[in-house]
Design an enzyme around this catalytic site. Structure first.
Site, PDB file in Angstrom:
ATOM      1  N   ASP A 195       0.854  -1.188   0.000  1.00  0.00           N
ATOM      2  CA  ASP A 195       0.000   0.000   0.000  1.00  0.00           C
ATOM      3  C   ASP A 195       0.892   1.242   0.000  1.00  0.00           C
ATOM      4  O   ASP A 195       1.865   1.313   0.755  1.00  0.00           O
ATOM      5  CB  ASP A 195      -0.904  -0.006   1.232  1.00  0.00           C
ATOM      6  CG  ASP A 195      -1.966   1.075   1.174  1.00  0.00           C
ATOM      7  OD1 ASP A 195      -3.054   0.793   0.662  1.00  0.00           O
ATOM      8  OD2 ASP A 195      -1.693   2.204   1.634  1.00  0.00           O
ATOM      9  N   ILE A 196       0.564   2.201  -0.864  1.00  0.00           N
ATOM     10  CA  ILE A 196       1.352   3.433  -0.959  1.00  0.00           C
ATOM     11  C   ILE A 196       0.993   4.352   0.202  1.00  0.00           C
ATOM     12  O   ILE A 196      -0.186   4.589   0.477  1.00  0.00           O
ATOM     13  CB  ILE A 196       1.099   4.140  -2.302  1.00  0.00           C
ATOM     14  CG1 ILE A 196       1.501   3.225  -3.463  1.00  0.00           C
ATOM     15  CG2 ILE A 196       1.866   5.457  -2.377  1.00  0.00           C
ATOM     16  CD1 ILE A 196       1.135   3.767  -4.827  1.00  0.00           C
ATOM     17  N   GLU A 238      -4.825   2.203  -4.120  1.00  0.00           N
ATOM     18  CA  GLU A 238      -3.363   2.128  -4.109  1.00  0.00           C
ATOM     19  C   GLU A 238      -2.867   0.834  -3.482  1.00  0.00           C
ATOM     20  O   GLU A 238      -1.705   0.729  -3.090  1.00  0.00           O
ATOM     21  CB  GLU A 238      -2.780   3.326  -3.358  1.00  0.00           C
ATOM     22  CG  GLU A 238      -3.013   3.350  -1.854  1.00  0.00           C
ATOM     23  CD  GLU A 238      -4.355   3.930  -1.441  1.00  0.00           C
ATOM     24  OE1 GLU A 238      -4.470   4.328  -0.274  1.00  0.00           O
ATOM     25  OE2 GLU A 238      -5.281   3.977  -2.274  1.00  0.00           O
TER      26      GLU A 238
END
Length: 321
Positions: A195-196, A238
């Protein structure tokens, strides 16, 4: 109209002839040929040696030849050798089994060099007295456009339109298949959830185009570091998943670290600001019943990494909970 033509049009499996040559001596055949010319399909007759005895005008046009020059020629004269295996195998199956064959042939005609895909129906021609297979009659339809459309629809149904990775539906399907293989073969299976960090702020501050650029860069990064027997996909937003078959959790963790470091080093902005990500890593446990068990643990490890300061990777441990 001769019985053989009626049978061919109706798709009946067996055709009996005393001699193939009588087809071409019969004056009525000119009328039959008018029908064959308008079918919009490739019609041809071969003897047991694979030599062409007849082809309708559409087939002659494909081969860039005429009826007289066609006689005695074989597929080696019209198709590249590396494309002949499907064609010759189907012919041989007809000769050996005395049954009709329906299959797809992918071939490149020497005349134009184009790759085309054909749905071919091949019927045995049997000697009226002995029942011996003395040749075959084939009817081929060019289905290239249909196959390409089918492949495009498959891509649309299984691919994330932005990143070109597997979409969620395809990802879960492949994950379940990998899970079943790992259980059956008693092999390790690892999962990385990625996950960003602060992705919403990136979209809010720099716009969704920049956010899309970040997502696409990460997708290409995945593809550059994972091997052919691993796969990855976009879960949504994301969040991404990488599934590594026959891979222990420690190896998966090292791969996650490699991705994290390369992503952190990439300058997305002129101000030399960097974007970071977190990853959670888990593996198949003996008591797992579904991919949800592995995914839940990798997700827990991911959020532990975020709680511990972001820009880091974490392996699931019992204490992670």
């Amino acid at each position: 109209m001769k019985n053989w033509l009626c049978q061919a049009v109706r798709g009946e499996p067996m055709i009996e002839l005393n001699r193939i040559e009588e087809l071409f001596d019969n004056q009525q055949f000119s009328l039959h040929e008018l029908v064959l010319n308008e079918l919009g399909v490739y019609v041809f007759v071969k003897n047991r040696r694979g030599e062409y005895l007849y082809a309708n005008p559409l087939t002659l046009k494909l081969f860039e030849t005429n009826a007289q020059s066609l006689l005695g020629k074989t597929d080696h004269d019209f198709f590249h050798d590396d494309q002949l295996s499907d064609i010759l195998a189907a012919d041989q199956q007809v000769f050996e089994t005395r049954l009709s064959v329906v299959h797809e042939e992918r071939a490149i005609a020497k005349s134009n060099g184009l790759v085309r895909i054909y749905r071919a129906v091949k019927h045995p021609i049997l000697h009226r007295v002995t029942g011996e297979v003395i040749g075959l009659i084939g009817v081929s339809t060019d289905i290239t456009d249909i196959v390409e459309l089918r492949e495009q629809l498959y891509q649309l149904a299984n691919t994330d339109s932005l990143t070109q990775l597997c979409n969620r539906r395809k990802l879960w399907a492949d994950f379940r298949a990998a899970f079943a293989r790992a259980k059956r073969l008693r092999q390790p299976l690892s999962c990385i959830s990625i996950d960003i960090d602060n992705f919403k702020l990136i979209n809010d501050q720099f716009g969704h185009d920049k956010g899309d650029e970040v997502l696409c860069f990460l997708a290409k990064l995945f593809q550059s570091v994972i091997s052919d027997h691993h796969f990855c996909g976009r879960v949504g937003g994301e969040e991404f998943i990488i599934v590594l078959e026959n891979t222990h959790v420690e190896t998966a963790f090292h791969l996650a670290e490699q991705i994290r470091q390369r992503f952190a080093e990439h300058p997305f902005f002129e101000q030399n600001e960097h974007i970071y990500l977190c990853a959670g890593v888990s593996s198949l446990h003996h008591g797992d019943h579904d991919i949800a068990d592995i995914y839940r643990r990798s997700d827990q490890a991911l959020y532990k990494a975020k709680r511990n300061g972001r820009n880091r990777c974490c392996i699931y441990r019992q204490s992670t909970e």
